[in-house]
Write a protein that holds these residues in place. Structure first.
Motif, PDB file in Angstrom:
ATOM      1  N   ILE A 125       0.829  -1.198   0.000  1.00 26.33           N
ATOM      2  CA  ILE A 125       0.000   0.000   0.000  1.00 26.33           C
ATOM      3  C   ILE A 125       0.867   1.252   0.000  1.00 26.33           C
ATOM      4  CG2 ILE A 125      -0.314   0.456   2.467  1.00 26.33           C
ATOM      5  CD1 ILE A 125      -3.025   0.455  -0.268  1.00 26.33           C
ATOM      6  N   ASP A 126       2.049   1.168   0.601  1.00 29.16           N
ATOM      7  CA  ASP A 126       2.967   2.312   0.548  1.00 29.16           C
ATOM      8  C   ASP A 126       3.392   2.602  -0.896  1.00 29.16           C
ATOM      9  OD1 ASP A 126       2.881   2.771   3.238  1.00 29.16           O
ATOM     10  OD2 ASP A 126       4.767   1.751   3.697  1.00 29.16           O
ATOM     11  N   GLU A 127       3.646   1.539  -1.656  1.00 31.17           N
ATOM     12  CA  GLU A 127       4.038   1.721  -3.057  1.00 31.17           C
ATOM     13  C   GLU A 127       2.890   2.311  -3.870  1.00 31.17           C
ATOM     14  OE1 GLU A 127       5.377  -2.009  -4.492  1.00 31.17           O
ATOM     15  OE2 GLU A 127       7.066  -2.150  -3.091  1.00 31.17           O
ATOM     16  N   VAL A 128       1.672   1.802  -3.598  1.00 33.82           N
ATOM     17  CA  VAL A 128       0.501   2.342  -4.304  1.00 33.82           C
ATOM     18  C   VAL A 128       0.328   3.827  -3.973  1.00 33.82           C
ATOM     19  CG1 VAL A 128      -2.005   2.233  -4.487  1.00 33.82           C
ATOM     20  CG2 VAL A 128      -0.662   0.118  -4.429  1.00 33.82           C
ATOM     21  N   ALA A 129       0.472   4.180  -2.699  1.00 37.17           N
ATOM     22  CA  ALA A 129       0.325   5.571  -2.276  1.00 37.17           C
ATOM     23  C   ALA A 129       1.394   6.452  -2.914  1.00 37.17           C
ATOM     24  CB  ALA A 129       0.406   5.662  -0.754  1.00 37.17           C
ATOM     25  N   ALA A 130       2.629   5.928  -2.976  1.00 42.85           N
ATOM     26  CA  ALA A 130       3.712   6.714  -3.567  1.00 42.85           C
ATOM     27  C   ALA A 130       3.439   6.998  -5.043  1.00 42.85           C
ATOM     28  CB  ALA A 130       5.039   5.977  -3.406  1.00 42.85           C
TER      29      ALA A 130
END
Length: 392
Positions: A125-130
């Protein structure tokens, strides 16, 4: 395990979207049109990609990244910050983890494997948010570029005397309400002080916005062109804009001369007058110079050839004198005119000399210029000549 997770995907996507709409006010509306399609696709893509990773499939391709970036772009298009989207990501990650944890426990995964799965969920989810943040920033840059280009065109039109209808259309495209009054400002190109600006995708023309050395942000409605030999800007609603301390801080040390407030149709004239006054200054001033305080000087600068003719005619009696004598008598005559044909003590006080010295010089001035000093027209032309012409 990937098969079990994939089996949960459709119902999990529906649960996440339902909870996001319930808990995040910005998303509490029907998921219709481009907005709804973007949210639906974003959630489904993120879930499918995570399951692919659990199954050991290759990293996401450009298509998935584009989906996430489009979420960020959509938030900017909706006029929101990224706060709502980030809140939705956090909520979606918690819901997905609860569902995945139940599947993992049914499969008999131990504590260490659960920790690994949790780390994978939140890393994903961090990658998606980034990627979404990058999309948001890219969209903002694109919008700033388009706005800068629109304002560059508007600035050109204002200074070229375009028709009112064309100006109105250009102002609307530039998101720049046409003011009742504006003022041109001429800047000294030799000034070493940096002029803080933001959004300069074309010819460094845009609204101010960066932080100057003194702090603060300049108002975005100030139009700027720093390129070329004559940098300048336009101030809408000059009385209000010049009262803003951010503008005063930015103009300090720039050798700025502010033209008189005029309607938009006369913007080029305001800037031309500002440039005339700036060119007449012996050196670049630290504090801005207001043309309204120099209207008489500006009047003399508008037709220098005519002023020279007046000076040659009216100051001819001083020609035979030495440079030092011409300078002293010219100063005495100007002081006499500016004191309303004052007395020797008044002239002396203005020049900072002894009254007897002033009296002697006044006698000589009257001998040189004779009856012409009795003529109002002649006195006016003499003052014009003396104010505009350096005597050497």
């Amino acid at each position: 395990m990937s098969a079990e997770l994939r089996a949960e995907q459709q119902s999990l996507a529906s649960e996440i979207i339902r909870e996001i709409r319930s808990a995040v006010p910005e998303f509490a509306r029907p998921l219709s049109g481009q907005f709804g399609a973007g949210i639906q696709q974003g959630v489904e893509t993120a879930l499918a990609e995570f399951v692919d990773r659990v199954a050991g499939l290759p990293a996401p391709g450009l298509r998935q990244v584009r989906v996430y970036r489009s979420l960020g772009r959509g938030e900017l298009a909706e006029g929101r910050s990224l706060d709502a989207l980030q809140a939705a990501f956090r909520l979606g990650a918690r819901i997905a983890w609860r569902r995945y944890a139940r599947v993992a426990r049914r499969r008999g995964l131990g504590p260490e494997q659960l920790v690994t799965l949790a780390e994978a969920v939140f890393a994903h989810i961090d990658e998606v948010a980034a990627a979404s943040v990058q999309g948001y920033m890219d969209a903002r840059t694109d919008r700033a570029g388009a706005l800068g280009r629109a304002r560059h065109r508007l600035l050109d039109l204002l200074l070229s005397g375009a028709e009112p209808a064309e100006l109105a259309a250009a102002a609307q495209s530039a998101d720049w309400p046409l003011p009742a009054l504006l003022a041109g400002v001429s800047l000294d190109p030799r000034s070493p002080a940096p002029l803080p600006t933001a959004r300069q995708p074309l010819a460094r023309v845009a609204a101010f916005g960066a932080r100057p050395a003194g702090g603060g942000r300049l108002p975005e409605h100030v139009l700027v062109n720093l390129d070329g030999p004559q940098p300048h800007l336009l101030l809408p609603d000059p009385a209000t804009t010049l009262a803003d301390p951010r503008v005063a801080a930015a103009l300090h040390g720039r050798g700025a001369v502010i033209g008189p407030p005029v309607p938009p149709a006369l913007a080029a004239q305001s800037l031309r007058w500002a440039r005339l006054v700036r060119a007449s200054l012996p050196q670049a001033p630290d504090q801005p110079v207001d043309c309204r305080e120099r209207f008489s000087d500006l009047l003399l600068l508008t037709d220098p050839a005519l002023v020279r003719l007046i000076a040659e005619r009216r100051l001819a009696p001083l020609a035979p004198l030495t440079p030092k004598q011409r300078e002293r008598l010219a100063a005495t005559l100007l002081a006499w005119l500016q004191t309303g044909r004052g007395t020797a003590p008044q002239v002396a006080a203005r020049l900072g000399i002894h009254p007897q010295t002033a009296r002697q010089r006044l006698h000589r001035v009257h001998r040189l210029f004779g009856p012409s000093l009795a003529s109002p027209d002649a006195r006016f032309e003499l003052e014009v000549a003396l104010r505009a012409t350096p005597i050497r």
